[in-house]
Write a protein that holds these residues in place. Structure first.
Motif, PDB file in Angstrom:
ATOM      1  N   ALA A 216       0.505  -1.089   0.080  1.00  0.00           N
ATOM      2  CA  ALA A 216      -0.069   0.185  -0.050  1.00  0.00           C
ATOM      3  C   ALA A 216       1.293   0.959  -0.114  1.00  0.00           C
ATOM      4  O   ALA A 216       2.044   1.510   0.768  1.00  0.00           O
ATOM      5  CB  ALA A 216      -0.994  -0.110   0.967  1.00  0.00           C
ATOM      6  N   LYS A 217       0.939   2.846  -0.899  1.00  0.00           N
ATOM      7  CA  LYS A 217       1.510   3.066  -0.746  1.00  0.00           C
ATOM      8  C   LYS A 217       1.059   4.456   0.161  1.00  0.00           C
ATOM      9  O   LYS A 217       0.424   4.357   0.716  1.00  0.00           O
ATOM     10  CB  LYS A 217       1.523   3.791  -2.273  1.00  0.00           C
ATOM     11  N   ASN A 218       2.033   4.396   0.911  1.00  0.00           N
ATOM     12  CA  ASN A 218       2.207   5.611   2.232  1.00  0.00           C
ATOM     13  C   ASN A 218       2.762   6.860   1.751  1.00  0.00           C
ATOM     14  O   ASN A 218       4.044   7.065   1.771  1.00  0.00           O
ATOM     15  CB  ASN A 218       2.711   5.026   3.040  1.00  0.00           C
TER      16      ASN A 218
ATOM     17  N   TYR B 122       6.335   2.661   1.151  1.00  0.00           N
ATOM     18  CA  TYR B 122       5.077   1.921   0.458  1.00  0.00           C
ATOM     19  C   TYR B 122       5.215   0.722   2.278  1.00  0.00           C
ATOM     20  O   TYR B 122       5.878   0.992   2.927  1.00  0.00           O
ATOM     21  CB  TYR B 122       5.339   0.067  -0.667  1.00  0.00           C
ATOM     22  N   LYS B 123       3.766   0.743   2.375  1.00  0.00           N
ATOM     23  CA  LYS B 123       3.654  -0.647   3.957  1.00  0.00           C
ATOM     24  C   LYS B 123       3.481  -1.495   3.625  1.00  0.00           C
ATOM     25  O   LYS B 123       2.938  -1.617   1.956  1.00  0.00           O
ATOM     26  CB  LYS B 123       2.736   0.297   4.896  1.00  0.00           C
TER      27      LYS B 123
ATOM     28  N   TYR C  64       0.118  -5.568   9.693  1.00  0.00           N
ATOM     29  CA  TYR C  64       1.018  -4.401   8.881  1.00  0.00           C
ATOM     30  C   TYR C  64       2.320  -5.352   9.013  1.00  0.00           C
ATOM     31  O   TYR C  64       3.016  -6.646  10.134  1.00  0.00           O
ATOM     32  CB  TYR C  64       1.599  -3.473  10.172  1.00  0.00           C
TER      33      TYR C  64
END
Length: 191
Positions: free
Chosen positions: A37-39, A43-44, A56
């Motif tokens: 996921a883009k943060n 990315y995360k 997470y």
């Protein structure tokens, strides 16, 4: 690009072999999936459990993330190969119905004669050259067992393929003409 049934079959076999390799490798892969996921600019990573629960995955678990990424790659590659195999098998079934029909007409004794004007040489001097008597290879006539265009016999299947392609595209040629004669014709043709 013209794809033949035999070429399609070779691709199918290669794909199926790669699919078996992937199946074997997938047995050692974790059950979980990875989501990136883009943060902001980074990315995360999230580990998706079988029940769909996302947790997470810290950067310190990079090796595990790499395994999950590899699993995703294998799944995607397997799906791609599977679709290719399915499409090629359909292609193969359809092409088997018609493949070679046009070539067979050119090889046929009577159809070949009827179609010859459409596949023959247009230049008058080359037509004369093609119709002239010439000394062909006289050695081992018993080896002339493969039928080529215009009813002549050749020594190998490879020669038949070359013969048919030259004939198909209207390229003037003689089978086993003496080399000196061919060189003379080429020189005359280039002048």
């Amino acid at each position: 690009m013209k794809l033949t049934c035999s070429e399609a079959n070779k691709i199918i076999q290669c794909n199926e072999q790669e699919m078996r390799q992937i199946e074997s490798l997938m047995k050692n892969m974790p059950k979980e999936d990875l989501r990136c996921a883009k943060n902001g600019k980074n990315y995360k990573w999230f580990c998706i459990k079988e029940q769909g629960v996302a947790t997470y995955l810290p950067k310190s678990n990079r090796k595990f993330a790499e395994k999950l990424a590899l699993k995703k790659y294998y799944e995607s590659r397997y799906e791609e190969l599977s679709h290719q195999v399915k499409a090629l098998k359909y292609f193969e079934r359809q092409m088997k119905k018609v493949e070679g029909k046009a070539e067979d007409l050119l090889k046929h004794e009577e159809w070949g004669k009827l179609l010859e004007p459409m596949h023959s040489v247009q230049r008058e001097d080359l037509k004369i050259w093609m119709e002239e008597k010439f000394e062909g290879g006289a050695g081992y006539p018993e080896h002339l067992v493969h039928k080529g265009s215009r009813g002549k016999y050749l020594r190998s299947k490879s020669e038949v393929i070359i013969d048919m392609m030259l004939y198909k595209y209207g390229i003037p040629f003689r089978y086993e003409d003496k080399l000196m004669r061919v060189e003379k014709i080429i020189q005359e043709f280039l002048l």
